[in-house]
Scaffold this motif. Structure first.
Motif, PDB file in Angstrom:
ATOM      1  N   PHE A  17      12.516   1.073 116.280  1.00  0.00           N
ATOM      2  CA  PHE A  17      13.813   0.948 115.628  1.00  0.00           C
ATOM      3  C   PHE A  17      13.736  -0.197 114.622  1.00  0.00           C
ATOM      4  O   PHE A  17      13.605  -1.362 114.999  1.00  0.00           O
ATOM      5  N   ALA A  18      13.809   0.128 113.338  1.00  0.00           N
ATOM      6  CA  ALA A  18      13.517  -0.853 112.287  1.00  0.00           C
ATOM      7  C   ALA A  18      14.757  -1.278 111.509  1.00  0.00           C
ATOM      8  O   ALA A  18      14.636  -1.782 110.385  1.00  0.00           O
ATOM      9  N   GLY A  19      15.950  -1.083 112.060  1.00  0.00           N
ATOM     10  CA  GLY A  19      17.160  -1.530 111.395  1.00  0.00           C
ATOM     11  C   GLY A  19      17.998  -0.381 110.866  1.00  0.00           C
ATOM     12  O   GLY A  19      17.696   0.801 111.076  1.00  0.00           O
ATOM     13  N   ILE A  20      19.074  -0.755 110.149  1.00  0.00           N
ATOM     14  CA  ILE A  20      20.018   0.211 109.577  1.00  0.00           C
ATOM     15  C   ILE A  20      19.866   0.197 108.066  1.00  0.00           C
ATOM     16  O   ILE A  20      19.948  -0.864 107.425  1.00  0.00           O
ATOM     17  N   VAL A  21      19.639   1.378 107.486  1.00  0.00           N
ATOM     18  CA  VAL A  21      19.457   1.476 106.041  1.00  0.00           C
ATOM     19  C   VAL A  21      20.667   2.148 105.406  1.00  0.00           C
ATOM     20  O   VAL A  21      21.348   2.980 106.012  1.00  0.00           O
ATOM     21  N   LEU A  22      20.914   1.777 104.142  1.00  0.00           N
ATOM     22  CA  LEU A  22      22.077   2.232 103.368  1.00  0.00           C
ATOM     23  C   LEU A  22      21.606   2.850 102.070  1.00  0.00           C
ATOM     24  O   LEU A  22      20.707   2.323 101.398  1.00  0.00           O
ATOM     25  N   GLN A  23      22.204   3.976 101.686  1.00  0.00           N
ATOM     26  CA  GLN A  23      21.935   4.589 100.381  1.00  0.00           C
ATOM     27  C   GLN A  23      23.178   5.346  99.927  1.00  0.00           C
ATOM     28  O   GLN A  23      23.915   5.906 100.748  1.00  0.00           O
ATOM     29  N   GLU A  24      23.418   5.357  98.634  1.00  0.00           N
ATOM     30  CA  GLU A  24      24.595   6.039  98.103  1.00  0.00           C
ATOM     31  C   GLU A  24      24.392   7.544  98.097  1.00  0.00           C
ATOM     32  O   GLU A  24      23.287   8.051  97.829  1.00  0.00           O
ATOM     33  N   TYR A  25      25.494   8.268  98.368  1.00  0.00           N
ATOM     34  CA  TYR A  25      25.487   9.720  98.301  1.00  0.00           C
ATOM     35  C   TYR A  25      26.336  10.169  97.130  1.00  0.00           C
ATOM     36  O   TYR A  25      27.511   9.793  97.011  1.00  0.00           O
ATOM     37  N   ASP A  26      25.750  10.991  96.253  1.00  0.00           N
ATOM     38  CA  ASP A  26      26.451  11.543  95.103  1.00  0.00           C
ATOM     39  C   ASP A  26      26.956  12.934  95.472  1.00  0.00           C
ATOM     40  O   ASP A  26      26.172  13.885  95.575  1.00  0.00           O
ATOM     41  N   ALA A  27      28.275  13.060  95.670  1.00  0.00           N
ATOM     42  CA  ALA A  27      28.847  14.333  96.110  1.00  0.00           C
ATOM     43  C   ALA A  27      28.730  15.415  95.050  1.00  0.00           C
ATOM     44  O   ALA A  27      28.612  16.601  95.378  1.00  0.00           O
ATOM     45  N   ALA A  28      28.756  15.026  93.786  1.00  0.00           N
ATOM     46  CA  ALA A  28      28.685  16.016  92.708  1.00  0.00           C
ATOM     47  C   ALA A  28      27.332  16.712  92.688  1.00  0.00           C
ATOM     48  O   ALA A  28      27.250  17.942  92.548  1.00  0.00           O
ATOM     49  N   SER A  29      26.260  15.953  92.848  1.00  0.00           N
ATOM     50  CA  SER A  29      24.915  16.541  92.824  1.00  0.00           C
ATOM     51  C   SER A  29      24.400  16.862  94.215  1.00  0.00           C
ATOM     52  O   SER A  29      23.311  17.411  94.367  1.00  0.00           O
ATOM     53  N   GLN A  30      25.154  16.499  95.241  1.00  0.00           N
ATOM     54  CA  GLN A  30      24.813  16.738  96.647  1.00  0.00           C
ATOM     55  C   GLN A  30      23.441  16.175  97.006  1.00  0.00           C
ATOM     56  O   GLN A  30      22.589  16.849  97.596  1.00  0.00           O
TER      57      GLN A  30
ATOM     58  N   LEU B 246      21.254  12.102  97.774  1.00  0.00           N
ATOM     59  CA  LEU B 246      21.239  10.652  97.845  1.00  0.00           C
ATOM     60  C   LEU B 246      20.674  10.080  96.560  1.00  0.00           C
ATOM     61  O   LEU B 246      19.715  10.625  95.992  1.00  0.00           O
ATOM     62  N   VAL B 247      21.243   8.981  96.093  1.00  0.00           N
ATOM     63  CA  VAL B 247      20.821   8.378  94.835  1.00  0.00           C
ATOM     64  C   VAL B 247      20.709   6.863  95.014  1.00  0.00           C
ATOM     65  O   VAL B 247      21.310   6.271  95.911  1.00  0.00           O
ATOM     66  N   GLY B 248      19.954   6.234  94.142  1.00  0.00           N
ATOM     67  CA  GLY B 248      19.877   4.785  94.125  1.00  0.00           C
ATOM     68  C   GLY B 248      18.956   4.238  95.201  1.00  0.00           C
ATOM     69  O   GLY B 248      18.311   4.974  95.960  1.00  0.00           O
ATOM     70  N   PRO B 249      18.892   2.914  95.276  1.00  0.00           N
ATOM     71  CA  PRO B 249      17.944   2.265  96.189  1.00  0.00           C
ATOM     72  C   PRO B 249      18.343   2.424  97.644  1.00  0.00           C
ATOM     73  O   PRO B 249      19.506   2.610  97.985  1.00  0.00           O
ATOM     74  N   VAL B 250      17.339   2.323  98.513  1.00  0.00           N
ATOM     75  CA  VAL B 250      17.540   2.282  99.959  1.00  0.00           C
ATOM     76  C   VAL B 250      17.472   0.820 100.385  1.00  0.00           C
ATOM     77  O   VAL B 250      16.492   0.123 100.100  1.00  0.00           O
ATOM     78  N   THR B 251      18.512   0.332 101.056  1.00  0.00           N
ATOM     79  CA  THR B 251      18.594  -1.074 101.445  1.00  0.00           C
ATOM     80  C   THR B 251      18.704  -1.190 102.950  1.00  0.00           C
ATOM     81  O   THR B 251      19.552  -0.541 103.566  1.00  0.00           O
ATOM     82  N   ASN B 252      17.844  -2.010 103.538  1.00  0.00           N
ATOM     83  CA  ASN B 252      17.948  -2.288 104.971  1.00  0.00           C
ATOM     84  C   ASN B 252      18.985  -3.391 105.139  1.00  0.00           C
ATOM     85  O   ASN B 252      18.741  -4.548 104.818  1.00  0.00           O
ATOM     86  N   ILE B 253      20.170  -3.029 105.610  1.00  0.00           N
ATOM     87  CA  ILE B 253      21.287  -3.968 105.632  1.00  0.00           C
ATOM     88  C   ILE B 253      21.445  -4.698 106.955  1.00  0.00           C
ATOM     89  O   ILE B 253      22.185  -5.685 107.037  1.00  0.00           O
ATOM     90  N   PHE B 254      20.772  -4.222 108.030  1.00  0.00           N
ATOM     91  CA  PHE B 254      20.998  -4.831 109.336  1.00  0.00           C
ATOM     92  C   PHE B 254      19.775  -4.613 110.211  1.00  0.00           C
ATOM     93  O   PHE B 254      19.418  -3.479 110.511  1.00  0.00           O
ATOM     94  N   LYS B 255      19.149  -5.701 110.608  1.00  0.00           N
ATOM     95  CA  LYS B 255      17.961  -5.617 111.450  1.00  0.00           C
ATOM     96  C   LYS B 255      18.296  -5.548 112.932  1.00  0.00           C
ATOM     97  O   LYS B 255      17.423  -5.366 113.767  1.00  0.00           O
ATOM     98  N   GLY B 256      19.589  -5.732 113.266  1.00  0.00           N
ATOM     99  CA  GLY B 256      19.992  -5.655 114.658  1.00  0.00           C
ATOM    100  C   GLY B 256      19.992  -7.010 115.337  1.00  0.00           C
ATOM    101  O   GLY B 256      19.593  -8.023 114.766  1.00  0.00           O
ATOM    102  N   SER B 257      20.465  -7.026 116.566  1.00  0.00           N
ATOM    103  CA  SER B 257      20.540  -8.247 117.366  1.00  0.00           C
ATOM    104  C   SER B 257      19.362  -8.299 118.333  1.00  0.00           C
ATOM    105  O   SER B 257      18.493  -7.417 118.335  1.00  0.00           O
ATOM    106  N   HIS B 258      19.367  -9.315 119.210  1.00  0.00           N
ATOM    107  CA  HIS B 258      18.288  -9.431 120.190  1.00  0.00           C
ATOM    108  C   HIS B 258      18.371  -8.340 121.252  1.00  0.00           C
ATOM    109  O   HIS B 258      17.430  -8.152 122.033  1.00  0.00           O
ATOM    110  N   PHE B 259      19.499  -7.577 121.291  1.00  0.00           N
ATOM    111  CA  PHE B 259      19.572  -6.442 122.211  1.00  0.00           C
ATOM    112  C   PHE B 259      18.511  -5.393 121.878  1.00  0.00           C
ATOM    113  O   PHE B 259      18.005  -4.709 122.762  1.00  0.00           O
ATOM    114  N   GLY B 260      18.184  -5.236 120.591  1.00  0.00           N
ATOM    115  CA  GLY B 260      17.171  -4.284 120.163  1.00  0.00           C
ATOM    116  C   GLY B 260      17.655  -2.839 120.173  1.00  0.00           C
ATOM    117  O   GLY B 260      18.803  -2.541 120.480  1.00  0.00           O
ATOM    118  N   TRP B 261      16.761  -1.928 119.791  1.00  0.00           N
ATOM    119  CA  TRP B 261      17.029  -0.486 119.773  1.00  0.00           C
ATOM    120  C   TRP B 261      18.307  -0.197 118.986  1.00  0.00           C
ATOM    121  O   TRP B 261      19.252   0.441 119.468  1.00  0.00           O
TER     122      TRP B 261
END
Length: 544
Positions: A159-172, A174-189
């Motif tokens: 489990f390597a964190g939570i990633v974010l990417q924009e979704y373009d509804a018109a073209s159906q 994903l677009v733009g960069p992928v960003t890892n926004i959250f690595k998680g806590s010491h709980f893990g997984w």
């Protein structure tokens, strides 16, 4: 007028209903839950008071949307996310093709519908970088996908964190960069992400600690959607890890909703282990907790810190009940009765028919018990620790490879089956086939020194009685009920048992690698490939 029903009794969705995602549309509330290898995919329940719920639909119901044939136990549909925006319902989900070993094949899709009953669209492929995808509709009109990221190189957790990417509804897409926004806590997984916006902050909740007895819903927030995210000062919003005696265990994987009056409720998965035994035949169920936003801008339970409660205050909403499910179902042409599902295949016509013999459910016997491809098993969830289930089967087996009858089923390595079959010494007979969670010894005859002969060509009634950990089979044919076979272990049909689990030391076991729940239903198997028909005239299920 305000409700006089002041409390909600947990779980609100009893039996196998995990990974809840909740949305409010006007005065209607909807919860989507995972279905894993059971077909059709995703259960969506509906309520208007957060107390009473009904099954509204299972939207992934055709081959172009979903085909689970060949997928192992505990794969299939993981962690759907249901939202509403732009006049549409948006349903995001993972089709997990493989979960064992270092690699995981987790394909994420999107379907939409103008109404909860459909029609639901063809799926749009999103990505395969991890599971538990969730779609966030920002107030500026942009849409963002979050999902956990799988890294097959990592140890001990992939489990390597939570990633974010924009979704373009018109073209159906994903677009733009992928960003890892959250690595998680010491709980893990770290998994199960959902994004929200409130008071100038983006709030992220996640499921952490694994889906066993250290599971939790954690929270973080940021002034920017891309982070950095600071952890909740209490870390967890809800968890049972600090309350080993709580009735609701394994609490985690949540989502929250606000009523029209501004009350906040969090839905989450939880299990109810058999007292004194860490086994959960009812699987991971959906519970709800009342929450409040503290002065520091963080969400907390209104009740005891962290610990989920069995009984919580109901919202100030009118009571809205639904018809009670019938205990006894007699089969008629049309759709399969709502409680029932089957396994994996999008082609149910090869498994069963409600029209070939009017008044009966006809099963076309297919592959063996536990097949990952084409198994004729029509079953419903076990929703109580003590229950009676009954059916009547008419079939004409000609050899030992043909079977039909009543089954309590968890997966290919955990089931108890009373089967009408054939033995050369007596002809048509009854036999008990059971597997207590050990693999590869997945079929063992128990307790019957000789097969029990029955009259060929005549219906046989069958009954299961489950009382906690004890399961007993009964049968009758033109007479009184008779016991057959030994007392079997009902607790073996649980998340904590089955292939890959510690079945010898359940009291010390903390991890869980199975994710569904016990079912009971009707089965027909013909491993000789001749598709023996088996006709069932009724099915009854009663919680005691």
């Amino acid at each position: 007028m305000p409700s006089s029903q002041h409390f909600i009794q947990n779980p609100i969705l009893p039996g196998f209903n995990p990974d809840p995602s909740i949305v409010r549309v006007g005065s209607d509330y909807y919860i989507a839950t995972s279905t894993f290898e059971w077909y059709p995919g995703v259960q969506i329940h509906h309520s208007r008071d957060l107390v009473n719920w009904r099954l509204a639909c299972r939207p992934l119901s055709r081959a172009s949307q979903l085909d689970l044939r060949g997928e192992p136990d505990n794969c299939g549909i993981w962690a759907p996310c249901l939202s509403y925006a732009d006049g549409l319902f948006w349903l995001i989900y993972t089709d997990m093709k493989r979960k064992s070993g270092s690699f995981r094949d987790s394909h994420n899709y999107l379907v939409t519908a103008p109404a909860i009953e459909g029609p639901w669209s063809e799926p749009v492929f999103l990505n395969s970088s991890g599971f538990d995808p969730s779609l966030f509709h920002d107030d500026d009109g942009r849409k963002w996908l979050v999902n956990m990221l799988t890294d097959y190189r990592a140890r001990p957790s992939r489990f390597a964190g939570i990633v974010l990417q924009e979704y373009d509804a018109a073209s159906q897409r994903l677009v733009g960069p992928v960003t890892n926004i959250f690595k998680g806590s010491h709980f893990g997984w770290t998994e199960g992400p959902h994004l929200y916006k409130r008071g100038g902050f983006y709030y992220l909740i996640a499921a952490e600690g694994g889906t066993g007895y250290e599971h939790a819903v954690t929270m973080a927030r940021s002034a920017s959607i891309t982070g950095p995210y600071e952890l909740h000062p209490d870390l967890a919003v809800v968890t049972s890890r600090y309350a080993p005696d709580a009735e609701l265990q394994r609490a985690g994987h949540g989502d929250f909703v606000e009523t029209a009056h501004g009350e906040t409720y969090l839905v989450h998965l939880a299990s109810r282990p058999i007292p004194g035994l860490r086994r959960s035949p009812l699987g991971r169920e959906t519970a709800i907790q009342k929450c409040a936003w503290s002065e520091d801008g963080w969400l907390r339970l209104e009740c005891e810190k962290y610990t989920p409660q069995m009984c919580v205050p109901a919202p100030d909403l009118p009571i809205h009940t639904f018809p009670v499910e019938a205990e006894k179902v007699r089969f008629a042409p049309g759709d399969l009765p709502a409680p029932f599902q089957w396994l994996r295949t999008p082609y149910p016509e090869r498994l069963f028919s409600l029209t070939e013999r009017p008044g009966y459910l006809r099963l076309h016997a297919r592959e063996s018990v536990g097949s990952w491809y084409e198994q004729s098993l029509i079953a419903r969830r076990q929703t109580g620790f003590d229950y009676d289930a009954e059916t009547e089967v008419e079939a004409d087996p000609k050899n030992f490879m043909q079977l039909a009858g009543l089954i309590a089923y968890y997966n290919r390595s955990a089931y108890h089956y009373l089967a009408l079959t054939w033995d050369d010494s007596v002809g048509a007979c009854l036999q008990v086939i059971t597997c207590n969670g050990e693999w590869p010894n997945a079929a063992t005859y128990l307790g019957l020194e000789e097969p029990v002969a029955v009259q060929a060509g005549k219906p046989v009634a069958m009954r299961i009685e489950v009382r906690g950990t004890a399961l007993r089979f009964f049968w009758r044919q033109d007479g009184r009920w008779q016991r057959i076979g030994p007392v079997l272990d009902a607790s073996a049909l649980s998340d904590e048992c089955g292939e890959g689990q510690n079945t010898r030391s359940p009291l010390s076991f903390t991890g869980v690698g199975n994710f569904t729940g016990a079912f009971v239903g009707m089965a027909a198997n013909d491993v000789g490939g001749l598709a023996m028909p088996a006709d069932f005239s009724y099915f009854s299920y009663v919680n005691l």
